[in-house]
Design a protein around this motif. Structure first.
Motif, PDB file in Angstrom:
ATOM      1  N   GLN A 240       0.826  -1.203   0.000  1.00  0.00           N
ATOM      2  CA  GLN A 240       0.000   0.000   0.000  1.00  0.00           C
ATOM      3  C   GLN A 240       0.862   1.256   0.000  1.00  0.00           C
ATOM      4  O   GLN A 240       0.584   2.215  -0.724  1.00  0.00           O
ATOM      5  CB  GLN A 240      -0.932  -0.010   1.213  1.00  0.00           C
ATOM      6  N   ALA A 241       1.924   1.257   0.791  1.00  0.00           N
ATOM      7  CA  ALA A 241       2.833   2.404   0.813  1.00  0.00           C
ATOM      8  C   ALA A 241       3.532   2.555  -0.530  1.00  0.00           C
ATOM      9  O   ALA A 241       3.702   3.676  -1.030  1.00  0.00           O
ATOM     10  CB  ALA A 241       3.855   2.234   1.930  1.00  0.00           C
ATOM     11  N   ARG A 242       3.949   1.447  -1.118  1.00  0.00           N
ATOM     12  CA  ARG A 242       4.602   1.484  -2.428  1.00  0.00           C
ATOM     13  C   ARG A 242       3.665   2.087  -3.471  1.00  0.00           C
ATOM     14  O   ARG A 242       4.087   2.924  -4.284  1.00  0.00           O
ATOM     15  CB  ARG A 242       5.022   0.071  -2.841  1.00  0.00           C
ATOM     16  N   GLU A 252      10.024   4.068  -9.345  1.00  0.00           N
ATOM     17  CA  GLU A 252      10.149   2.782  -8.665  1.00  0.00           C
ATOM     18  C   GLU A 252      10.132   3.028  -7.168  1.00  0.00           C
ATOM     19  O   GLU A 252      10.587   4.082  -6.701  1.00  0.00           O
ATOM     20  CB  GLU A 252      11.459   2.071  -9.057  1.00  0.00           C
ATOM     21  N   ALA A 253       9.642   2.054  -6.418  1.00  0.00           N
ATOM     22  CA  ALA A 253       9.602   2.206  -4.963  1.00  0.00           C
ATOM     23  C   ALA A 253       9.505   0.845  -4.304  1.00  0.00           C
ATOM     24  O   ALA A 253       8.867  -0.075  -4.832  1.00  0.00           O
ATOM     25  CB  ALA A 253       8.417   3.071  -4.543  1.00  0.00           C
ATOM     26  N   SER A 254      10.135   0.724  -3.148  1.00  0.00           N
ATOM     27  CA  SER A 254      10.019  -0.489  -2.341  1.00  0.00           C
ATOM     28  C   SER A 254      10.236  -0.117  -0.882  1.00  0.00           C
ATOM     29  O   SER A 254      10.737   0.973  -0.575  1.00  0.00           O
ATOM     30  CB  SER A 254      11.050  -1.546  -2.777  1.00  0.00           C
ATOM     31  N   LEU A 255       9.828  -1.014   0.014  1.00  0.00           N
ATOM     32  CA  LEU A 255      10.064  -0.823   1.442  1.00  0.00           C
ATOM     33  C   LEU A 255      10.988  -1.928   1.920  1.00  0.00           C
ATOM     34  O   LEU A 255      10.640  -3.110   1.858  1.00  0.00           O
ATOM     35  CB  LEU A 255       8.748  -0.828   2.231  1.00  0.00           C
ATOM     36  N   LEU A 256      12.177  -1.537   2.351  1.00  0.00           N
ATOM     37  CA  LEU A 256      13.181  -2.497   2.775  1.00  0.00           C
ATOM     38  C   LEU A 256      12.896  -2.966   4.194  1.00  0.00           C
ATOM     39  O   LEU A 256      12.586  -2.163   5.077  1.00  0.00           O
ATOM     40  CB  LEU A 256      14.570  -1.865   2.707  1.00  0.00           C
ATOM     41  N   ASP A 257      13.036  -4.261   4.411  1.00  0.00           N
ATOM     42  CA  ASP A 257      12.896  -4.846   5.747  1.00  0.00           C
ATOM     43  C   ASP A 257      14.298  -4.976   6.342  1.00  0.00           C
ATOM     44  O   ASP A 257      15.141  -5.702   5.791  1.00  0.00           O
ATOM     45  CB  ASP A 257      12.234  -6.221   5.653  1.00  0.00           C
TER      46      ASP A 257
END
Length: 287
Positions: A240-242, A252-257
């Protein structure tokens, strides 16, 4: 905090002082960037933080160290690969990153720390106690919510070299605004990065699905105490954030863990935190 979601300098500054003390406490900062306010806040809140940890909340120190070091890691990789030569850190507070990176990378990097006037002044005074700024390092006044004017991001990036890569960073900022304001900030950042040869954005974000349970709620309440207002958890999932980042104009977008970077993030107190994600987004390259 106003109805629009604007967080005043008086409400944000406690977190800047607290995090400044935590970074120094763990050897990531200079003593000149430590304030009496930060030291006092840390010791006042330490018992509550310990209780929250016992109930299953993320330890605040772990969260702060995790997000800071992972952003540092991604920045270092981008600089050393030649993808970026310019950094704007917005709401820089008492972060040591500008001082450290401008020393480490010398003439390979232009580093600009930006904050509201009161905090920017205090940062300049603190850095002056360390010594003269490197030629590639400066601290400027900036309002992240301004679309135009001398203290806007648009005016600042107009002074930079668009043939080179630019990174924008925010740390410890987004969850203190409403979702509408955050989306506006992201749109502003995407527009600012678009003209550059390469444009990247790194920031920390908390997801609501990863902040459940009585212990975690204690953690959220502690954050709320810092800013004297509500901490907002805008998105339920990384996807959802992406989607919101892409809709705001990023290519481009991602959320790193952070847990995927365990081997690079050793030595963090209480272990690497899984309660914070790091946004990694890139701008659409001009045709």
């Amino acid at each position: 905090m106003s109805e629009s979601g604007y967080v005043t300098p008086a409400t944000i500054s406690p977190t800047a002082h607290y995090t400044g003390y935590v970074w120094a406490r763990h050897g990531l900062s200079h003593s000149a960037l430590v304030t009496s306010e930060g030291r006092t806040l840390f010791h006042l809140l330490r018992p509550a933080a310990a209780i929250g940890g016992a109930l299953g909340a993320p330890y605040i120190e772990s969260v702060l160290m995790t997000r800071h070091r992972l952003i540092d890691l991604k920045l270092s990789e981008a600089i050393e690969s030649g993808r970026i030569t310019q950094i704007v850190e917005i709401a820089a507070g008492l972060s040591p990153r500008g001082w450290q990176f401008s020393q480490r990378y010398a003439d390979r990097l232009t580093y600009i720390e930006a904050d509201l006037p009161g905090m920017a002044l205090r940062k300049r005074e603190a850095l002056a106690r360390i010594g003269p700024l490197a030629p590639n390092h400066r601290v400027v006044d900036l309002d992240a919510l301004a679309d135009e004017g001398p203290e806007s991001l648009a005016a600042l990036v107009a002074t930079l070299d668009t043939t080179q890569g630019l990174a924008i960073i925010t740390e410890g900022l987004l969850n203190y605004f409403t979702e509408d304001v955050v989306r506006g900030i992201w749109q502003r950042f995407a527009r600012a990065l678009a003209p550059f040869a390469r444009g990247y954005y790194w920031a920390d974000l908390h997801l609501s699905t990863e902040t459940r349970g009585p212990g975690v709620m204690t953690f959220i309440k502690l954050l709320s105490i810092f800013v004297k207002g509500r901490v907002s958890l805008h998105f339920t999932s990384a996807e959802q954030a992406r989607a919101a980042l892409l809709k705001s104009g990023f290519g481009e977008a991602s959320l790193l863990d952070p847990r995927d970077f365990n081997t690079q993030l050793v030595g963090i107190p209480h272990g690497v935190s899984g309660h914070v994600r790091i946004i990694e987004a890139s701008a659409t390259t001009p045709a």
